[in-house]
Design a protein around this motif. Sequence first.
Motif, PDB file in Angstrom:
ATOM      1  N   ARG A 100      -2.088   9.090  -5.760  1.00 16.46           N
ATOM      2  CA  ARG A 100      -3.472   9.568  -5.746  1.00 16.46           C
ATOM      3  C   ARG A 100      -4.465   8.551  -6.266  1.00 16.46           C
ATOM      4  NH1 ARG A 100      -0.944  11.647 -10.070  1.00 16.46           N
ATOM      5  NH2 ARG A 100      -2.061  11.696 -12.061  1.00 16.46           N
ATOM      6  N   GLU A 101      -4.054   7.610  -7.110  1.00 20.73           N
ATOM      7  CA  GLU A 101      -4.972   6.609  -7.653  1.00 20.73           C
ATOM      8  C   GLU A 101      -4.985   5.315  -6.839  1.00 20.73           C
ATOM      9  OE1 GLU A 101      -3.598   6.239 -11.629  1.00 20.73           O
ATOM     10  OE2 GLU A 101      -4.441   8.172 -12.245  1.00 20.73           O
ATOM     11  N   LYS A 102      -4.133   5.232  -5.831  1.00 18.53           N
ATOM     12  CA  LYS A 102      -4.004   3.993  -5.067  1.00 18.53           C
ATOM     13  C   LYS A 102      -4.760   4.004  -3.737  1.00 18.53           C
ATOM     14  CE  LYS A 102       0.543   3.131  -7.016  1.00 18.53           C
ATOM     15  NZ  LYS A 102       1.957   2.937  -6.733  1.00 18.53           N
ATOM     16  N   PHE A 103      -5.403   5.114  -3.407  1.00 22.09           N
ATOM     17  CA  PHE A 103      -6.082   5.206  -2.120  1.00 22.09           C
ATOM     18  C   PHE A 103      -7.336   4.342  -2.118  1.00 22.09           C
ATOM     19  CE2 PHE A 103      -3.777   9.269  -2.185  1.00 22.09           C
ATOM     20  CZ  PHE A 103      -3.036   9.083  -1.034  1.00 22.09           C
ATOM     21  N   ALA A 104      -7.560   3.673  -0.998  1.00 23.53           N
ATOM     22  CA  ALA A 104      -8.745   2.826  -0.832  1.00 23.53           C
ATOM     23  C   ALA A 104      -9.943   3.711  -0.481  1.00 23.53           C
ATOM     24  CB  ALA A 104      -8.491   1.804   0.277  1.00 23.53           C
ATOM     25  N   GLY A 105     -11.066   3.077  -0.247  1.00 28.47           N
ATOM     26  CA  GLY A 105     -12.288   3.810   0.088  1.00 28.47           C
ATOM     27  C   GLY A 105     -12.152   4.619   1.363  1.00 28.47           C
ATOM     28  N   ALA A 106     -11.317   4.176   2.287  1.00 30.14           N
ATOM     29  CA  ALA A 106     -11.127   4.892   3.546  1.00 30.14           C
ATOM     30  C   ALA A 106     -10.123   6.034   3.413  1.00 30.14           C
ATOM     31  CB  ALA A 106     -10.644   3.924   4.624  1.00 30.14           C
ATOM     32  N   GLY A 107      -9.538   6.199   2.231  1.00 33.18           N
ATOM     33  CA  GLY A 107      -8.585   7.289   2.025  1.00 33.18           C
ATOM     34  C   GLY A 107      -7.188   6.973   2.494  1.00 33.18           C
ATOM     35  N   ARG A 108      -6.846   5.698   2.525  1.00 34.19           N
ATOM     36  CA  ARG A 108      -5.504   5.295   2.960  1.00 34.19           C
ATOM     37  C   ARG A 108      -4.863   4.395   1.907  1.00 34.19           C
ATOM     38  NH1 ARG A 108      -8.286   3.644   7.977  1.00 34.19           N
ATOM     39  NH2 ARG A 108      -8.361   5.487   9.266  1.00 34.19           N
TER      40      ARG A 108
ATOM     41  N   PHE B 134       3.751  16.807  -4.056  1.00 32.44           N
ATOM     42  CA  PHE B 134       4.083  15.843  -5.101  1.00 32.44           C
ATOM     43  C   PHE B 134       4.705  14.566  -4.547  1.00 32.44           C
ATOM     44  CE2 PHE B 134       3.694  19.463  -8.024  1.00 32.44           C
ATOM     45  CZ  PHE B 134       2.851  18.869  -8.944  1.00 32.44           C
ATOM     46  N   THR B 135       5.507  14.649  -3.507  1.00 29.21           N
ATOM     47  CA  THR B 135       6.128  13.436  -2.972  1.00 29.21           C
ATOM     48  C   THR B 135       5.170  12.615  -2.110  1.00 29.21           C
ATOM     49  OG1 THR B 135       7.039  14.669  -1.107  1.00 29.21           O
ATOM     50  CG2 THR B 135       8.468  14.349  -3.020  1.00 29.21           C
ATOM     51  N   LEU B 136       4.270  13.278  -1.393  1.00 27.52           N
ATOM     52  CA  LEU B 136       3.380  12.546  -0.485  1.00 27.52           C
ATOM     53  C   LEU B 136       2.044  12.161  -1.103  1.00 27.52           C
ATOM     54  CD1 LEU B 136       3.900  14.600   2.794  1.00 27.52           C
ATOM     55  CD2 LEU B 136       4.937  12.415   2.161  1.00 27.52           C
TER      56      LEU B 136
ATOM     57  N   ALA C 139       6.490  -1.622   0.359  1.00 26.08           N
ATOM     58  CA  ALA C 139       7.944  -1.524   0.229  1.00 26.08           C
ATOM     59  C   ALA C 139       8.557  -0.718   1.375  1.00 26.08           C
ATOM     60  CB  ALA C 139       8.311  -0.893  -1.105  1.00 26.08           C
ATOM     61  N   THR C 140       7.893   0.354   1.761  1.00 26.52           N
ATOM     62  CA  THR C 140       8.444   1.215   2.815  1.00 26.52           C
ATOM     63  C   THR C 140       7.715   1.068   4.145  1.00 26.52           C
ATOM     64  OG1 THR C 140       7.020   3.040   2.143  1.00 26.52           O
ATOM     65  CG2 THR C 140       9.213   2.935   1.146  1.00 26.52           C
ATOM     66  N   LEU C 141       6.641   0.284   4.168  1.00 22.58           N
ATOM     67  CA  LEU C 141       5.814   0.080   5.357  1.00 22.58           C
ATOM     68  C   LEU C 141       5.271   1.393   5.918  1.00 22.58           C
ATOM     69  CD1 LEU C 141       7.965  -2.652   7.153  1.00 22.58           C
ATOM     70  CD2 LEU C 141       6.006  -2.978   5.644  1.00 22.58           C
ATOM     71  N   VAL C 142       4.792   2.241   5.018  1.00 23.03           N
ATOM     72  CA  VAL C 142       4.253   3.540   5.400  1.00 23.03           C
ATOM     73  C   VAL C 142       2.809   3.626   4.923  1.00 23.03           C
ATOM     74  CG1 VAL C 142       4.446   6.044   5.028  1.00 23.03           C
ATOM     75  CG2 VAL C 142       6.493   4.660   5.277  1.00 23.03           C
ATOM     76  N   VAL C 143       1.950   4.160   5.788  1.00 22.23           N
ATOM     77  CA  VAL C 143       0.561   4.402   5.419  1.00 22.23           C
ATOM     78  C   VAL C 143       0.439   5.853   4.971  1.00 22.23           C
ATOM     79  CG1 VAL C 143      -1.820   4.489   6.226  1.00 22.23           C
ATOM     80  CG2 VAL C 143      -0.302   2.691   7.043  1.00 22.23           C
ATOM     81  N   HIS C 144      -0.037   6.049   3.747  1.00 22.69           N
ATOM     82  CA  HIS C 144      -0.238   7.395   3.199  1.00 22.69           C
ATOM     83  C   HIS C 144      -1.720   7.720   3.252  1.00 22.69           C
ATOM     84  CE1 HIS C 144       3.867   7.565   1.655  1.00 22.69           C
ATOM     85  NE2 HIS C 144       3.704   6.290   1.318  1.00 22.69           N
ATOM     86  N   HIS C 145      -2.034   8.949   3.621  1.00 22.07           N
ATOM     87  CA  HIS C 145      -3.421   9.378   3.759  1.00 22.07           C
ATOM     88  C   HIS C 145      -3.802  10.333   2.640  1.00 22.07           C
ATOM     89  CE1 HIS C 145      -3.866   7.604   7.752  1.00 22.07           C
ATOM     90  NE2 HIS C 145      -2.615   7.972   7.936  1.00 22.07           N
TER      91      HIS C 145
END
Length: 101
Positions: free
Chosen positions: A31-39, A24-26, A44-50
């Motif tokens: 889940r709706e913000k991922f681009a076509g590449a899945g990232r 839930f946190t990651l 704000a936090t300068l973190v890339v989520h996969h």
Amino acid sequence: MNTFLKAAAAFSTVSSLTLWFLYFTLYWFRREKFAGAGRYFDEATLVVHHEQTGVLLLPAVVLSVIAVVLGRGLLKTRPGRIAGSRLEADAAQAADDSARG
């Protein structure tokens, strides 16, 4: 055997809760913000989520099921301590007593 069931149920419960928390946190809120590449890059936090973090759902569900099954096994080994089974046992005893007359 009962100690093993308790330890396995506790481990499964703690592990599944940890995986649900991570899921839930990651993943869930992004889940709706991922681009076509899945990232997804959080500026704000300068973190890339996969998007692959959504795979945490599978072990979380499996460990939750294991925890429930082991928990039910523990409850069946100690029926005298469960209110429902004690009530059923009392009702069965009362029925036997009334049948004997």
